[in-house]
Design a protein around this motif. Structure first.
Motif: not given
Length: 544
Positions: A218, A222-224, A230, A290-291, A294
């Motif tokens: 993660a 980058e967060w999408n 993503m 994002k974590y 993931t």
């Protein structure tokens, strides 16, 4: 509750079976082999405590055992003896590290040569820093041992102005994390020993395999908010594939450790070897998107490749600021991943909130979003259901869809201070929402499933039939693979393949035997009915 694993950058820390009608050894071996084959499940059965005809699959001596139960209801010692020996199915809501008895954690800390801080009572690696003592001294020094037990659990806890039950409970996990971070197979052995001693045949523990590797993955992206993109980023190279393979190998090693600890396959095998196990992949909800995404993706991916992993769940304190902020986003993540993957089931912590913890607007939609957006098949806790928008409509939806409530009564009382008549247990039962009594974190709470059944009896007034239906519900709604023994949801009568078989005598028609060999779930349910028949016959004789 949650078991905190790896802290993300910039995040806040989280916190013997009866003798009658036994299946043959050859049959059990066949069923065990079939357990590794991922099979589609049929819809689950709902509690049927309001329909006295629906919960009688085969003639049993029900009146006699109910009479005995009523005789001992107000006698705590005799009631516990009765309930402890009662077959209780499975535990669907149990966090692995939080389920281990505190005394066992202290012994493991001593075995691993860890140290315990005298002020914070946090376990740390040797050599012992200033202010810490060897964990071995928590075995030999009674006073120190009691202090550690109180810090690592809810033993003797009383609310103070400086610490609530909620805060003490969640803080315990970080204190013993150094113990539970290793030897997961040893932890599982302890949990299955407790289950076997309480006449449970199935556990579905929550934990996160390969958590550090997932954090690293993660970190690299980058967060999408475009979820398909993503997912594509995370699957673009072989890193996720390697993590999934490592998780499988890790599980192989842990299960070997579990079997060795119990002597499974040897002449000295413990009863816990017979407890069936599946795993739910737990995802921390108190981190940046994002974590969370993931780990959710890893949970769904792992279930596709390893049938030992059957479910995905979001954990950690539901009232955490990030958990509140991103709640609806998390539900959308799960809904999207469910559209892509088909093996993993979904159970979610939802409604573990009160007005004391969050503003009223945060009580209005969590359970509904878990059920309607994420399409959860089970929810954990569900305590704030009557604060939801249109609660009666939501309850009817849950009943119609057979969405189970995993109900850990002691945990709800300790953490949320929702006890007795304030708890919505009887509201769920009144509209036939299926309920499965569970433990949550029995080690931290200092309880076992028998205690939860006793609490349901003494505090909430449940009948014997309702307790029995909770046990049946726990197996019907277990995520273990295979078709159900019952003919349809909400109907505790055997499917046509087993309608002329009889667990009281062990009579099995060839077609019923075929079902049980092909379906780990049906085999578990049949064994439960076998054990239940022996239990009810025994207590009917005592009542006469």
């Amino acid at each position: 509750m949650n078991i905190p694993h790896v802290r993300r950058p910039g995040s806040a820390p989280s916190r013997k079976r009866g003798p009658a009608a036994r299946l043959s050894a050859a049959f059990l071996a066949g069923a065990a082999a079939a357990a590794l084959v991922a099979m589609p499940s049929t819809p689950s059965s709902a509690l049927s405590q309001n329909d006295p005809t629906a919960s009688r699959p085969w003639p049993v001596r029900e009146a006699g055992v109910e009479r005995y139960f009523e005789q001992v209801r107000d006698n705590p010692a005799r009631l516990r003896d009765f309930l402890r020996s009662m077959p209780k199915g499975g535990d669907l809501h149990t966090h692995l590290s939080g389920a281990v008895p505190t005394e066992s954690l202290i012994a493991f800390a001593a075995d691993d040569g860890l140290c315990i801080d005298r002020t914070t009572f946090k376990a740390v690696a040797a050599p012992c820093p200033s202010g810490a003592r060897p964990a071995q001294e928590a075995i030999s020094d009674h006073d120190f041992r009691q202090k550690v037990i109180r810090a690592w659990s809810m033993e003797d806890f009383k609310d103070t102005s400086g610490e609530s039950g909620h805060d003490h409970f969640f803080a315990a996990f970080s204190k013993f994390k150094a113990v539970t971070g290793a030897h997961r197979g040893r932890l599982l052995a302890e949990v299955t020993k407790v289950a076997a001693a309480n006449h449970q045949s199935y556990v579905e523990p929550l934990f996160t395999p390969q958590s550090p590797a997932l954090v690293g993955l993660a970190d690299s992206v980058e967060w999408n908010p475009d979820l398909p993109r993503m997912r594509a980023f995370l699957l673009a190279d072989a890193r996720m594939k390697r993590i999934i393979q490592a998780a499988k190998e890790e599980t192989d090693s842990e299960l070997a450790e579990h079997r060795a600890a119990l002597g499974c396959g040897t002449a000295n095998a413990q009863p816990a070897c017979e407890v069936k196990v599946r795993f739910d992949f737990q995802v921390g909800r108190t981190y940046d998107p994002k974590y969370v995404f993931t780990e959710l993706l890893a949970g769904f991916e792992l279930a596709e490749h390893d049938p030992r992993y059957v479910g995905v769940n979001l954990v950690q304190a539901e009232d955490h600021p990030l958990g509140l902020r991103d709640y609806r986003l998390h539900m959308r993540m799960i809904r999207y991943l469910r559209s892509v993957y088909h093996a993993a089931h979904v159970t979610l912590h939802a409604g573990e909130l009160t007005e004391r913890l969050v503003p009223r607007q945060d009580l209005r939609f969590h359970i509904r979003d878990a059920v309607e957006t994420a399409q959860a098949e089970r929810i954990g806790h569900g305590v704030d259901v009557m604060y939801e928008d249109r609660p009666q409509q939501l309850l009817r939806t849950m009943a119609r869809r057979h969405v189970v409530v995993e109900a850990p009564l002691t945990s709800n009382c300790q953490i949320l201070e929702v006890c007795g008549p304030e708890h919505p247990l009887r509201r769920y039962l009144a509209v036939r929402v299926p309920v499965a009594l569970s433990t949550d974190d029995q080690g931290v709470s200092r309880v076992d499933i028998t205690h939860e059944y006793q609490r349901a009896t003494r505090v909430h007034g449940l009948t014997y039939r309702q307790l029995r239906d909770s046990a049946r519900t726990s197996l019907e709604h277990a995520f273990i693979q295979g078709r159900s023994l019952w003919r349809s949801p909400g109907d505790h009568r055997p499917t046509w393949a087993c309608a002329t078989s009889d667990p009281r005598t062990g009579h099995l028609t060839p077609i019923c035997r075929s079902l049980l060999l092909a379906s780990p779930k049906a085999a578990l349910q049949w064994q439960y009915e076998t054990d239940l028949a022996a239990f009810e016959a025994h207590y009917t004789a005592r009542a006469e």
